[in-house]
Design a protein around this motif. Structure first.
Motif, PDB file in Angstrom:
ATOM      1  N   MET B  53       0.856  -0.900   0.350  1.00  0.00           N
ATOM      2  CA  MET B  53      -0.079   0.096   0.014  1.00  0.00           C
ATOM      3  C   MET B  53       0.641   1.360  -0.042  1.00  0.00           C
ATOM      4  N   LEU B  54       2.264   1.076   0.834  1.00  0.00           N
ATOM      5  CA  LEU B  54       2.583   2.442   0.573  1.00  0.00           C
ATOM      6  C   LEU B  54       3.168   2.521  -0.829  1.00  0.00           C
ATOM      7  N   GLU B  55       3.912   1.848  -1.405  1.00  0.00           N
ATOM      8  CA  GLU B  55       4.183   2.244  -2.454  1.00  0.00           C
ATOM      9  C   GLU B  55       3.111   2.438  -4.156  1.00  0.00           C
ATOM     10  N   ALA B 244      -0.967   5.448   0.595  1.00  0.00           N
ATOM     11  CA  ALA B 244       0.478   5.537   1.366  1.00  0.00           C
ATOM     12  C   ALA B 244       0.471   5.251   2.933  1.00  0.00           C
ATOM     13  N   THR B 245      -0.878   6.203   3.524  1.00  0.00           N
ATOM     14  CA  THR B 245      -0.742   6.290   5.251  1.00  0.00           C
ATOM     15  C   THR B 245      -1.147   5.031   5.711  1.00  0.00           C
ATOM     16  N   LEU B 246      -2.208   4.156   4.694  1.00  0.00           N
ATOM     17  CA  LEU B 246      -2.834   3.040   5.779  1.00  0.00           C
ATOM     18  C   LEU B 246      -1.144   2.141   5.147  1.00  0.00           C
ATOM     19  N   GLY B 247      -0.699   2.334   4.276  1.00  0.00           N
ATOM     20  CA  GLY B 247       0.404   1.592   4.624  1.00  0.00           C
ATOM     21  C   GLY B 247       1.218   1.504   5.379  1.00  0.00           C
ATOM     22  N   THR B 248       1.907   2.425   5.724  1.00  0.00           N
ATOM     23  CA  THR B 248       2.743   3.009   6.679  1.00  0.00           C
ATOM     24  C   THR B 248       2.108   2.683   8.338  1.00  0.00           C
TER      25      THR B 248
END
Lengths: 443, 443, 443
Positions: B53-55, B244-248
């Motif tokens: 998700m971040l990427e 990206a926020t979710l991935g973090t």
């Protein structure tokens, strides 16, 4: 009371030599209690992601990056503030605030001594095991609860509040406001002594966030253009509903840790059974909230409103949080269904009085939180009057202090972005980027 | 050392007949240790979703499906390669590579014998319990760590590397490169003997991914148009910042398993307390990273950069990974804050030397990984010199071997997509589809 | 059999006084078994989010909010229906349906007595501990399995089925269809007696969802315009592939709970080892599914299809679900790889016969589910003939009853939206909103 174990834990260990079965050893109880705090706590931690996605989905695209930033910032700041001030205020120095108050949470000396020892001697282990659970795991579990209270505020005030004043408010909320009122119950304070019952925080967590959001919304004002002349309401639909759906599922997932972990122990058959009961009730209340919201929006509006149904799940969850230990699961369905009904009905009422709550956090966390706390006085073991007293006490305290902080911020650094910023979106002005730079629609 | 239990586990069992408390039984210890590997391991597994998700959020829309495919492919390939070669190389045959080396990880015979037995006899259970934990749970836990190292590489090289050569590189990384250097420490090798300390892998996991990414970025080159003449830098903003926020958040969530599970045991009060301490420090370091990045980007650029703040959280997490057992949580805040500072400062430096790191993995995983490993020599129990020696040894080994692999791939099947493919996006050419076929913006 | 413990659990407790090691106490076993149901169950619960994201990503934007609503609604309704009817039908009254059948699941009286007691007496604890695990934790774990079966249906029928008839079907599926066939095996019924083996439900959960989806697809018909004259197929690509990727990762994450928790116990070394083995096999089968799908789509179509690779992971997972206790992990790789191969090959076949399966649930859950169940007869401990018999029995039962329900709905309230609604999208007509109101593409 949140910091004291059910007697079952300790009592059962006494039966170790009993005839019928072999009980849990004290060290095993310690490990299981600790692991419960960690595992359930990490589920609660993930609720921060749930709030971030729910709010990202329900704001407009031009304010999405700002709400993402606010969410990761508030989770961070809440943890730091609780480390520096909040935890000690809530547990260590409550009632002794004028005496020796220490900044910074310190891990238990006995636990560090055991960790550092060359050899885990009987005495060292015994000194640790006697406390029933690792105090550091308790810190972690309590910390994610503060962060949840703080998360509630950001959604209501989205799309118009500046980042830094919001962060300052969250700092005060986490360091001072939340811990003081939580100490009244979970710190063994006067409300606990009065018999007020709030298993996992319908009042102590959710209504606290709700009151802080409500006072903020009143002082901040509605988004520009939201309320037109003659009572017209301009809808401002969220930009990304699958993210809002994901956020709701994440919150539901994390809520098992929120309510289940609030049993505060896992080291006895009693505690394990009680935790299982909490899981069952939590799920049924949320499910009832969804179905109720579906039926109600279909009946009232002729269409099922997805964001109302998501809020129905959350209202069901908030409602059951004060008493997820109900022994007849049917009651949980009623509690959750009523909570969702209230949330669905309050949403248009807020608009009528021009309180602009972007994601519906006030109906979900404040209104359903009050209902859930009262429900303990109706269906559970609490007294209705005492429950009402607790709700009012927490409400007055949080509203007054929050208002003071909001007003102080408003008349110093200011809390609201300029008209131009609001028009262009917070992302461009406060963050200098766009959340979805390649997406758009030919207007 | 990663494969050997803290003595506390075994010692405490000896006190079973002690006077002051009842200790954990050996079989219970076995179960708890095993369950810790499984629960913490599954959190680490979920970090694969976090990286994806971040990427996905930080690349442009036209390369989003390709990065999704690379992420699920690398997680899969890393597990298979670790099963076929890596695990045996890391633990079973290290130092004996010229001797009898066996392909394919084999589950423990004693455990299978117990599972297959008609009756769980004393002898069968005893043979299993003596190992302290299920070796299969250890395989699972170690496997998700390899996958994490591999995940780091994909983000840096996004938007221009072909899928299949990338997959081949990941295979070599997981089968050979990662296990050999990890065996130096966690396999009980020479770096462990020298006193090098890396609790959960700031160096052994994160810097390894970082070195592999750095050599890849140098050999692959920057994206077309990223660096213009006269030192101009063309920003290529990510297409979906809430993802990206979710991935973090997912990575943060999973990191509790990453660091907490690296206690490698849960079967004693000592281990439970130590795991709780790790949770507390991990959270504070990440929180400090976020706040530091917010303050720094506000101070330097006049605006808070969301992607920098997300990377601040990750830099804080990477920094604390080498020593999350610090006994004063304030030190974790310092470690995380310094790590985020370094990450924020290194991002523009990389651009200055035209190293194109799409998601900032090099500042976050390599730079903060080095810092975190050194911090153990400053604040923790390690020696600064030994820590530096380990960092250099791993860095030289991984860089040299990675470079050889990247160059071999470059001059055989090629690693870079054509100019046309890069212009049109990898999704169309390599996958034949679009990630967001209905979204776009009138240009 | 799903409700009976492996004998290892009880046997090992007898060795408590054995010479070589100290075994688990009975109360500890009870706690660990219960906690395993809760922790693994909450992972399975999160699979509801996985399905929601997978399907949100694979439908077109105009039907995204509707599929989100269906997913949260089906999870809610499945839990409520299982509470009111399903669980009692599956476990309590199977074979006695004509006798006294009770609505509403009732928590165990012994557990409530312990929870309510002033003192946790020996007798109260003993009465609870004797059952081996909290029955409420078992209800929770079984409930999330019903919800998984229901989740499978929504994807196939997306973009054209009305919300309310779908909800009614899910109610019947969860209250009656699923419990009856599950009782044949996991309730100790005739298929269990015949030796049919289905560890975590390739047949009992996944094929059930698959048959219900298949009959629904046949009765509902394909989406308008999907199949043109002369066998032409009009592709209708999903709107948001990163969400589909996230959904797949969430499902993979949750599947460790799905398969691991189906060991149904954690309270002995045997159970802990067996659970670890299940984790290892589950991961390898999924990984093999991804790599197989990558290689196959590259070979067949010349490009790697991301959605096929995601379905490859899921097909690998479904395939290993009937027998994740294989003792040679290499066999898991084969089982997962074959499952993914079948899924990849069946997708175009379904299109050829004009069965419109929006997300590929039939190849993934039905075809791979059948394969996985047969694989237990090939590689595992089951008999091929018995496995085939079970597959056919469940298939005939579910298909017939599902068809009756679908047809009854079709000829009463109707199951399909109007042509205009389908053209405009379900979101506008059934929900009155858009999932992505600000995104679009200049056409």
């Amino acid at each position: 009371m949140r910091k004291i174990f059910a007697f079952g834990v300790l009592t059962s260990a006494l039966f170790f030599t009993g005839p019928a079965f072999a009980a849990v050893s004290e060290e095993t109880t310690y490990i299981l209690n600790t692991f419960s705090f960690l595992v359930n706590g990490v589920l609660v931690m993930f609720m921060a992601a749930g709030f971030a996605m729910l709010e990202s989905g329900l704001v407009r695209a031009k304010n999405t990056a700002a709400i993402c930033l606010k969410n990761i910032a508030l989770y961070s700041v809440a943890g730091l503030a609780y480390y520096v001030v909040g935890y000690n205020l809530m547990y260590v120095d409550v009632g002794n605030i004028m005496g020796k108050f220490a900044l910074f949470y310190n891990p238990s000396g006995a636990e560090l001594a055991l960790i550092n020892a060359e050899e885990a001697t009987d005495g060292l282990v015994s000194a640790v095991v006697d406390s029933g659970y690792s105090t550091m795991s308790d810190w972690f579990f309590q910390m994610v609860f503060v962060a949840t209270a703080a998360s509630i505020v950001s959604g209501t005030l989205a799309e118009r509040i500046k980042v830094w004043p919001f962060i300052i408010f969250v700092t005060v909320l986490s360091a001072v406001i939340y811990p003081i009122q939580a100490s009244w119950v979970w710190g063994g304070g006067w409300l606990d002594a009065a018999g007020f019952s709030d298993f996992a925080g319908s009042t102590l967590v959710h209504s606290v966030g709700g009151w802080a959001a409500l006072t903020g919304a009143l002082i901040l004002g509605a988004r520009r253009g939201k309320y037109g002349s003659g009572g017209s309401i301009h809808p401002m639909p969220g930009a990304n509903l699958p993210l809002a759906t994901l956020g709701t599922f994440i919150l539901w997932f994390g809520w098992f840790g929120f309510n289940g972990g609030s049993q505060l122990a896992l080291g006895s058959a009693l505690d394990a059974s009680a935790m299982a009961l909490v899981f069952v009730n939590t799920n049924l209340a949320a499910a009832a909230g969804v179905v109720t919201a579906m039926a109600l929006t279909q009946a009232i509006y002729g269409k099922m409103d997805l964001s109302m149904c998501l809020n129905g799940a959350l209202a069901g969850l908030v409602s059951i949080t004060a008493g997820p230990d109900l022994q007849n699961p049917l009651l949980s369905i009623i509690v959750g269904g009523v909570g969702a009904t209230l949330a669905v009905l309050v949403v248009p009422l807020l608009d009528k009085v021009k309180i602009d709550d972007v994601v519906g956090a006030i109906p979900v966390h404040l209104v359903a939180g009050i209902w859930g706390t009262l429900a303990v006085g109706i269906f559970g073991s609490g007294s209705f009057t005492t429950q009402l007293m607790g709700i009012v006490a927490v409400g007055v305290f949080v509203s007054v202090v929050s208002s003071v902080v909001w007003l102080a911020l408003k008349y110093t650094i200011g809390i609201r972005v300029s008209e131009e910023e609001e028009e262009m979106g917070l992302d461009t002005f406060e963050l200098g980027l766009e959340a979805y730079p390649e997406f758009g629609r030919a207007m």
